[in-house]
Design a protein around this motif. Structure first.
Motif, mmCIF file in Angstrom:
data_model
loop_
_atom_site.group_PDB
_atom_site.id
_atom_site.type_symbol
_atom_site.label_atom_id
_atom_site.label_comp_id
_atom_site.label_asym_id
_atom_site.label_seq_id
_atom_site.Cartn_x
_atom_site.Cartn_y
_atom_site.Cartn_z
ATOM 1 N N LEU A 1 0.838 -1.200 0.000
ATOM 2 C CA LEU A 1 0.000 0.000 0.000
ATOM 3 C C LEU A 1 0.875 1.253 0.000
ATOM 4 O O LEU A 1 0.605 2.214 -0.741
ATOM 5 C CB LEU A 1 -0.922 0.000 1.223
ATOM 6 N N GLU B 1 2.400 1.597 -3.481
ATOM 7 C CA GLU B 1 1.431 2.057 -4.477
ATOM 8 C C GLU B 1 1.200 3.556 -4.407
ATOM 9 O O GLU B 1 0.812 4.187 -5.393
ATOM 10 C CB GLU B 1 0.096 1.323 -4.278
ATOM 11 N N ASN B 2 1.473 4.132 -3.248
ATOM 12 C CA ASN B 2 1.261 5.568 -3.069
ATOM 13 C C ASN B 2 2.570 6.359 -3.061
ATOM 14 O O ASN B 2 2.602 7.516 -2.629
ATOM 15 C CB ASN B 2 0.473 5.813 -1.786
ATOM 16 N N GLU C 1 -6.606 0.975 0.502
ATOM 17 C CA GLU C 1 -6.411 0.126 -0.662
ATOM 18 C C GLU C 1 -7.742 -0.185 -1.327
ATOM 19 O O GLU C 1 -8.807 -0.004 -0.741
ATOM 20 C CB GLU C 1 -5.699 -1.174 -0.269
ATOM 21 N N GLY D 1 -5.926 0.471 5.558
ATOM 22 C CA GLY D 1 -5.753 1.905 5.405
ATOM 23 C C GLY D 1 -4.574 2.456 6.182
ATOM 24 O O GLY D 1 -4.093 1.847 7.138
ATOM 25 N N LEU E 1 -5.091 7.086 3.421
ATOM 26 C CA LEU E 1 -4.954 6.289 2.195
ATOM 27 C C LEU E 1 -5.674 4.974 2.448
ATOM 28 O O LEU E 1 -5.668 4.469 3.574
ATOM 29 C CB LEU E 1 -3.482 5.990 1.870
ATOM 30 N N TYR F 1 2.312 7.655 11.513
ATOM 31 C CA TYR F 1 1.205 7.012 10.813
ATOM 32 C C TYR F 1 1.220 5.522 11.154
ATOM 33 O O TYR F 1 2.218 4.989 11.646
ATOM 34 C CB TYR F 1 1.349 7.144 9.283
ATOM 35 N N LEU G 1 -1.163 14.049 5.204
ATOM 36 C CA LEU G 1 -0.003 13.468 4.536
ATOM 37 C C LEU G 1 1.092 14.502 4.287
ATOM 38 O O LEU G 1 2.100 14.206 3.656
ATOM 39 C CB LEU G 1 -0.431 12.857 3.188
ATOM 40 N N SER H 1 -9.253 7.184 7.305
ATOM 41 C CA SER H 1 -7.969 6.806 6.708
ATOM 42 C C SER H 1 -7.483 7.902 5.756
ATOM 43 O O SER H 1 -8.280 8.587 5.113
ATOM 44 C CB SER H 1 -8.097 5.482 5.951
#
Length: 299
Positions: free
Chosen positions: A59, A62-63, A130, A282, A128, A107, A291, A126
């Motif tokens: 995850l 991917e970000n 998935e 998340g 982020l 986080y 973020l 959350s």
């Protein structure tokens, strides 16, 4: 006068050397490249079990927060991080304890069941989250050899019902997502429900959302005079061991990658008979509420 001047020069020189030494000691090093950087360390908590740690790291990858070695997939650990532009420190902890760890880290990547149990809303809270990856669908499992037993088939049918699918949609509003493609009326035509009258089906589950979902299945089975005994556990190990040793008939708490790893590590013989729902994992804020810290740490 000359003595005083010389003393001042020596004092200033020593101060300069001390300042340079302190600056050198205070420099931070990027773990991957060895280059010194002034970026702050960003602590991110992740589950410490094999498959869920990999899931959390994927995850983050991917970000764009980290990059993993090519091909590591669902076996990834923090040792497989090859690029760390945000100066992230991965903090491994038991999955169930991650919500409690939030005050101590920037986080944490948390499974939805533990997030919900801690009062967090995966959709709203959350930072982020998935997608509904089918590889991580939560499954109903039994000991190998019991896949087609009447009890297993009756419980499977109840969990694959429209009643359960509707409950998941209404209760969790996207925090938990049904993956049953063609929900039924909750009953399996091949099962002799008259022969099961008065019987008890035992199932191990984690509290949220599994035990809650099983309450709907319990009502469906009750209509056929079958009792569903839901036994709630707060860890990932015992629900599998009690299925393996025959103490309970089935369990409902895990996804297939976790089960496969568990079987390989423990020599157990537990199999999936149905995929019921997905709980998107998340990233939640701890010391950080946005973020932004990840953006500034890379500058």
């Amino acid at each position: 006068m000359k003595h005083n001047t010389l003393t001042k020069i020596i004092t200033l020189a020593l101060a300069a050397v001390l300042a340079l030494s302190l600056a050198a000691c205070g420099s931070k090093t990027n773990d991957d490249s060895g280059d010194k950087t002034d970026a702050p360390v960003i602590k991110i908590g992740v589950p410490n079990d094999t498959t869920n740690e990999a899931r959390a790291l994927l995850l983050l990858q991917e970000n764009g927060i980290i990059k993993l070695k090519d091909g590591v997939g669902i076996t990834a650990t923090k040792n497989d991080i090859v690029e760390n532009p945000h100066n992230v420190e991965i903090v491994e902890a038991e999955a169930a304890q991650l919500p409690n760890l939030l005050p101590d880290v920037d986080y944490a990547v948390i499974n939805s069941n533990y997030a919900i149990n801690a009062g967090l809303n995966p959709v709203n809270d959350s930072l982020l989250i998935e997608g509904s990856a089918s590889a991580y669908a939560n499954i109903l499992t039994v000991k190998e050899g019991n896949e087609t037993s009447p009890k297993a088939l009756a419980l499977k049918a109840a969990l694959e019902s429209k009643q359960v699918a509707d409950f998941i949609t209404e209760k969790y509003a996207g925090s938990v997502v049904s993956v049953v493609e063609n929900p039924t009326d909750g009953y399996d035509a091949s099962v002799d429900y008259d022969a099961l009258k008065g019987e008890t089906i035992t199932v191990a589950a984690s509290p949220t959302p599994h035990a809650e979902i099983l309450e709907v299945a319990k009502e469906i089975l009750s209509a056929k005079d079958i009792t569903l005994d839901i036994q709630v556990y707060n860890d990932y190990v015992v629900p599998n061991t009690v299925v393996e040793d025959g103490t309970v008939d089935a369990n409902y708490f895990q996804h297939l990658p976790y089960l496969e790893d568990f079987n390989a590590q423990n020599g157990t013989h537990i199999v999936s008979i149905a995929a019921i729902h997905v709980e998107p994992m998340g990233l939640y804020g701890g010391k950080q509420t946005t973020l932004d810290a990840l953006s500034t740490s890379a500058q």
